[in-house]
Motif scaffolding. Structure first.
Motif, PDB file in Angstrom:
ATOM      1  N   LEU A   1       0.846  -1.185   0.000  1.00  0.00           N
ATOM      2  CA  LEU A   1       0.000   0.000   0.000  1.00  0.00           C
ATOM      3  C   LEU A   1       0.886   1.240   0.000  1.00  0.00           C
ATOM      4  O   LEU A   1       1.704   1.421   0.903  1.00  0.00           O
ATOM      5  CB  LEU A   1      -0.910   0.002   1.233  1.00  0.00           C
ATOM      6  CG  LEU A   1      -1.888   1.169   1.354  1.00  0.00           C
ATOM      7  CD1 LEU A   1      -2.882   1.175   0.199  1.00  0.00           C
ATOM      8  CD2 LEU A   1      -2.629   1.093   2.686  1.00  0.00           C
ATOM      9  N   VAL A   2       0.731   2.083  -1.035  1.00  0.00           N
ATOM     10  CA  VAL A   2       1.559   3.293  -1.132  1.00  0.00           C
ATOM     11  C   VAL A   2       0.735   4.573  -1.151  1.00  0.00           C
ATOM     12  O   VAL A   2       1.296   5.664  -1.106  1.00  0.00           O
ATOM     13  CB  VAL A   2       2.513   3.254  -2.355  1.00  0.00           C
ATOM     14  CG1 VAL A   2       3.480   2.086  -2.247  1.00  0.00           C
ATOM     15  CG2 VAL A   2       1.757   3.206  -3.667  1.00  0.00           C
ATOM     16  N   GLY A   3      -0.609   4.457  -1.198  1.00  0.00           N
ATOM     17  CA  GLY A   3      -1.437   5.655  -1.181  1.00  0.00           C
ATOM     18  C   GLY A   3      -2.893   5.356  -0.923  1.00  0.00           C
ATOM     19  O   GLY A   3      -3.382   4.280  -1.261  1.00  0.00           O
ATOM     20  N   VAL A   4      -3.561   6.324  -0.303  1.00  0.00           N
ATOM     21  CA  VAL A   4      -4.987   6.225  -0.010  1.00  0.00           C
ATOM     22  C   VAL A   4      -5.623   7.571  -0.314  1.00  0.00           C
ATOM     23  O   VAL A   4      -5.065   8.616   0.042  1.00  0.00           O
ATOM     24  CB  VAL A   4      -5.244   5.866   1.478  1.00  0.00           C
ATOM     25  CG1 VAL A   4      -6.742   5.834   1.763  1.00  0.00           C
ATOM     26  CG2 VAL A   4      -4.599   4.549   1.839  1.00  0.00           C
ATOM     27  N   SER A   5      -6.779   7.538  -0.955  1.00  0.00           N
ATOM     28  CA  SER A   5      -7.505   8.768  -1.243  1.00  0.00           C
ATOM     29  C   SER A   5      -8.970   8.616  -0.882  1.00  0.00           C
ATOM     30  O   SER A   5      -9.577   7.573  -1.130  1.00  0.00           O
ATOM     31  CB  SER A   5      -7.405   9.116  -2.726  1.00  0.00           C
ATOM     32  OG  SER A   5      -8.146  10.286  -3.013  1.00  0.00           O
ATOM     33  N   LEU A   6      -9.537   9.672  -0.324  1.00  0.00           N
ATOM     34  CA  LEU A   6     -10.975   9.745  -0.159  1.00  0.00           C
ATOM     35  C   LEU A   6     -11.576   9.926  -1.546  1.00  0.00           C
ATOM     36  O   LEU A   6     -10.965  10.571  -2.407  1.00  0.00           O
ATOM     37  CB  LEU A   6     -11.342  10.918   0.739  1.00  0.00           C
ATOM     38  CG  LEU A   6     -10.724  10.895   2.135  1.00  0.00           C
ATOM     39  CD1 LEU A   6     -11.056  12.174   2.877  1.00  0.00           C
ATOM     40  CD2 LEU A   6     -11.176   9.680   2.904  1.00  0.00           C
ATOM     41  N   VAL A   7     -12.754   9.351  -1.782  1.00  0.00           N
ATOM     42  CA  VAL A   7     -13.395   9.448  -3.089  1.00  0.00           C
ATOM     43  C   VAL A   7     -14.889   9.706  -2.927  1.00  0.00           C
ATOM     44  O   VAL A   7     -15.430   9.614  -1.825  1.00  0.00           O
ATOM     45  CB  VAL A   7     -13.190   8.162  -3.934  1.00  0.00           C
ATOM     46  CG1 VAL A   7     -11.707   7.868  -4.146  1.00  0.00           C
ATOM     47  CG2 VAL A   7     -13.893   6.961  -3.330  1.00  0.00           C
ATOM     48  N   SER A   8     -15.524   9.990  -4.037  1.00  0.00           N
ATOM     49  CA  SER A   8     -16.974  10.075  -4.116  1.00  0.00           C
ATOM     50  C   SER A   8     -17.386   9.322  -5.374  1.00  0.00           C
ATOM     51  O   SER A   8     -17.028   9.712  -6.481  1.00  0.00           O
ATOM     52  CB  SER A   8     -17.428  11.532  -4.180  1.00  0.00           C
ATOM     53  OG  SER A   8     -18.830  11.603  -4.186  1.00  0.00           O
ATOM     54  N   SER A   9     -18.120   8.235  -5.190  1.00  0.00           N
ATOM     55  CA  SER A   9     -18.506   7.379  -6.313  1.00  0.00           C
ATOM     56  C   SER A   9     -19.909   7.754  -6.823  1.00  0.00           C
ATOM     57  O   SER A   9     -20.452   8.782  -6.440  1.00  0.00           O
ATOM     58  CB  SER A   9     -18.462   5.915  -5.869  1.00  0.00           C
ATOM     59  OG  SER A   9     -19.380   5.691  -4.813  1.00  0.00           O
TER      60      SER A   9
ATOM     61  N   SER B   1     -20.219   0.608 -10.739  1.00  0.00           N
ATOM     62  CA  SER B   1     -20.354  -0.855 -10.727  1.00  0.00           C
ATOM     63  C   SER B   1     -19.158  -1.530 -10.083  1.00  0.00           C
ATOM     64  O   SER B   1     -18.014  -1.214 -10.412  1.00  0.00           O
ATOM     65  CB  SER B   1     -20.490  -1.394 -12.151  1.00  0.00           C
ATOM     66  OG  SER B   1     -21.651  -0.891 -12.755  1.00  0.00           O
ATOM     67  N   PRO B   2     -19.422  -2.493  -9.178  1.00  0.00           N
ATOM     68  CA  PRO B   2     -18.312  -3.281  -8.644  1.00  0.00           C
ATOM     69  C   PRO B   2     -17.825  -4.267  -9.713  1.00  0.00           C
ATOM     70  O   PRO B   2     -18.569  -4.611 -10.638  1.00  0.00           O
ATOM     71  CB  PRO B   2     -18.932  -4.010  -7.447  1.00  0.00           C
ATOM     72  CG  PRO B   2     -20.392  -4.012  -7.690  1.00  0.00           C
ATOM     73  CD  PRO B   2     -20.703  -2.832  -8.565  1.00  0.00           C
ATOM     74  N   GLY B   3     -16.589  -4.692  -9.579  1.00  0.00           N
ATOM     75  CA  GLY B   3     -16.030  -5.666 -10.509  1.00  0.00           C
ATOM     76  C   GLY B   3     -14.532  -5.533 -10.625  1.00  0.00           C
ATOM     77  O   GLY B   3     -13.903  -4.694  -9.975  1.00  0.00           O
TER      78      GLY B   3
ATOM     79  N   PRO C   1      -4.588  -3.481 -13.139  1.00  0.00           N
ATOM     80  CA  PRO C   1      -5.887  -3.842 -12.572  1.00  0.00           C
ATOM     81  C   PRO C   1      -6.496  -2.767 -11.686  1.00  0.00           C
ATOM     82  O   PRO C   1      -5.786  -2.051 -10.968  1.00  0.00           O
ATOM     83  CB  PRO C   1      -5.597  -5.095 -11.736  1.00  0.00           C
ATOM     84  CG  PRO C   1      -4.136  -5.228 -11.651  1.00  0.00           C
ATOM     85  CD  PRO C   1      -3.504  -4.295 -12.627  1.00  0.00           C
ATOM     86  N   VAL C   2      -7.827  -2.662 -11.771  1.00  0.00           N
ATOM     87  CA  VAL C   2      -8.627  -1.804 -10.906  1.00  0.00           C
ATOM     88  C   VAL C   2      -9.767  -2.673 -10.383  1.00  0.00           C
ATOM     89  O   VAL C   2     -10.543  -3.206 -11.174  1.00  0.00           O
ATOM     90  CB  VAL C   2      -9.204  -0.583 -11.657  1.00  0.00           C
ATOM     91  CG1 VAL C   2     -10.107   0.248 -10.738  1.00  0.00           C
ATOM     92  CG2 VAL C   2      -8.097   0.277 -12.246  1.00  0.00           C
ATOM     93  N   THR C   3      -9.842  -2.824  -9.062  1.00  0.00           N
ATOM     94  CA  THR C   3     -10.893  -3.623  -8.440  1.00  0.00           C
ATOM     95  C   THR C   3     -11.833  -2.693  -7.699  1.00  0.00           C
ATOM     96  O   THR C   3     -11.384  -1.861  -6.902  1.00  0.00           O
ATOM     97  CB  THR C   3     -10.297  -4.654  -7.472  1.00  0.00           C
ATOM     98  OG1 THR C   3      -9.360  -5.475  -8.179  1.00  0.00           O
ATOM     99  CG2 THR C   3     -11.380  -5.524  -6.855  1.00  0.00           C
ATOM    100  N   VAL C   4     -13.122  -2.817  -7.975  1.00  0.00           N
ATOM    101  CA  VAL C   4     -14.144  -2.008  -7.296  1.00  0.00           C
ATOM    102  C   VAL C   4     -15.022  -2.974  -6.508  1.00  0.00           C
ATOM    103  O   VAL C   4     -15.555  -3.925  -7.069  1.00  0.00           O
ATOM    104  CB  VAL C   4     -14.999  -1.221  -8.312  1.00  0.00           C
ATOM    105  CG1 VAL C   4     -16.036  -0.373  -7.603  1.00  0.00           C
ATOM    106  CG2 VAL C   4     -14.121  -0.374  -9.223  1.00  0.00           C
ATOM    107  N   SER C   5     -15.137  -2.718  -5.188  1.00  0.00           N
ATOM    108  CA  SER C   5     -15.928  -3.608  -4.331  1.00  0.00           C
ATOM    109  C   SER C   5     -16.598  -2.810  -3.213  1.00  0.00           C
ATOM    110  O   SER C   5     -16.310  -1.623  -3.028  1.00  0.00           O
ATOM    111  CB  SER C   5     -15.044  -4.691  -3.738  1.00  0.00           C
ATOM    112  OG  SER C   5     -14.044  -4.113  -2.913  1.00  0.00           O
ATOM    113  N   TYR C   6     -17.458  -3.490  -2.458  1.00  0.00           N
ATOM    114  CA  TYR C   6     -18.108  -2.895  -1.292  1.00  0.00           C
ATOM    115  C   TYR C   6     -17.390  -3.322  -0.042  1.00  0.00           C
ATOM    116  O   TYR C   6     -16.721  -4.292   0.026  1.00  0.00           O
ATOM    117  CB  TYR C   6     -19.580  -3.299  -1.200  1.00  0.00           C
ATOM    118  CG  TYR C   6     -20.427  -2.570  -2.215  1.00  0.00           C
ATOM    119  CD1 TYR C   6     -20.882  -1.288  -1.960  1.00  0.00           C
ATOM    120  CD2 TYR C   6     -20.749  -3.164  -3.427  1.00  0.00           C
ATOM    121  CE1 TYR C   6     -21.655  -0.603  -2.893  1.00  0.00           C
ATOM    122  CE2 TYR C   6     -21.519  -2.481  -4.355  1.00  0.00           C
ATOM    123  CZ  TYR C   6     -21.960  -1.217  -4.079  1.00  0.00           C
ATOM    124  OH  TYR C   6     -22.729  -0.551  -5.002  1.00  0.00           O
TER     125      TYR C   6
END
Length: 176
Positions: free
Chosen positions: A56-64, A72-74, A171-176
């Motif tokens: 882990l080298v970075g974390v950002s707050l986001v608004s989806s 969409s998750p995936g 890769p980009v992973t989107v999940s809940y």
């Protein structure tokens, strides 16, 4: 001793820091860690995580994406990167003569362009496209709850870092 604490404490944020809600990015780790980069977006937390070789080298707050426009998750891959992208769907109608916005928050699929105006797409700087027209991008409005038309908004300084170290095909992973 103080210098050592500042040096190592400032350069290497802990995993605990990732959960404080703060935006951070470790350029040194991103440059010097071996392995491939990846992004994980957690929709429940409204955070994006940047990894380099599993570190882990970075974390950002986001608004989806908000209701009716959910992100969409995936599992996806970065399809393209554009530093100065503009939306082809959402934006404003602008008067040709004065340059003033005549109608803001338009959806080109629903709204007709008034005579004497042109369409100007919303700015989506540091755009990282990963799912059709959906991507991560800079925004001045990142309220930490779903508020977009499907994209993942990030503070500008964090979008710049994610953009800098991301690669097409990663890769980009989107999940809940």
């Amino acid at each position: 001793m103080l210098f050592t604490a500042l040096l190592f404490g400032g350069l290497w944020p802990s995993l605990a820091d990732a959960h404080t809600g703060a935006n951070w990015f470790d350029d040194q780790a991103a440059m010097n860690s071996s392995g491939s980069p990846s992004i994980r977006i957690n929709l429940s937390e409204q955070k994006a995580y940047f990894y380099k070789g599993g570190r882990l080298v970075g974390v950002s707050l986001v608004s989806s994406g908000k209701q009716g426009f959910r992100t969409s998750p995936g599992k996806f891959r970065v399809l393209a990167k554009r530093p100065n992208h503009r939306s082809s769907i959402y934006g404003s109608f602008v008067d040709r003569n004065t340059g003033r916005v005549v109608k803001a928050d338009v959806d080109t699929r629903k709204h007709r362009r008034p005579p004497g105006t042109y369409y100007r797409g919303a700015k989506m700087n540091h755009y990282i496209r990963f799912n059709g027209g959906i991507g991560l991008h800079a925004s001045g409005h990142v309220p930490r709850y779903p508020a977009s038309h499907g994209c993942v908004r990030m503070p500008p300084h964090m979008a710049r870092k994610f953009f800098q170290y991301s690669r097409v095909g990663m890769p980009v992973t989107v999940s809940y």
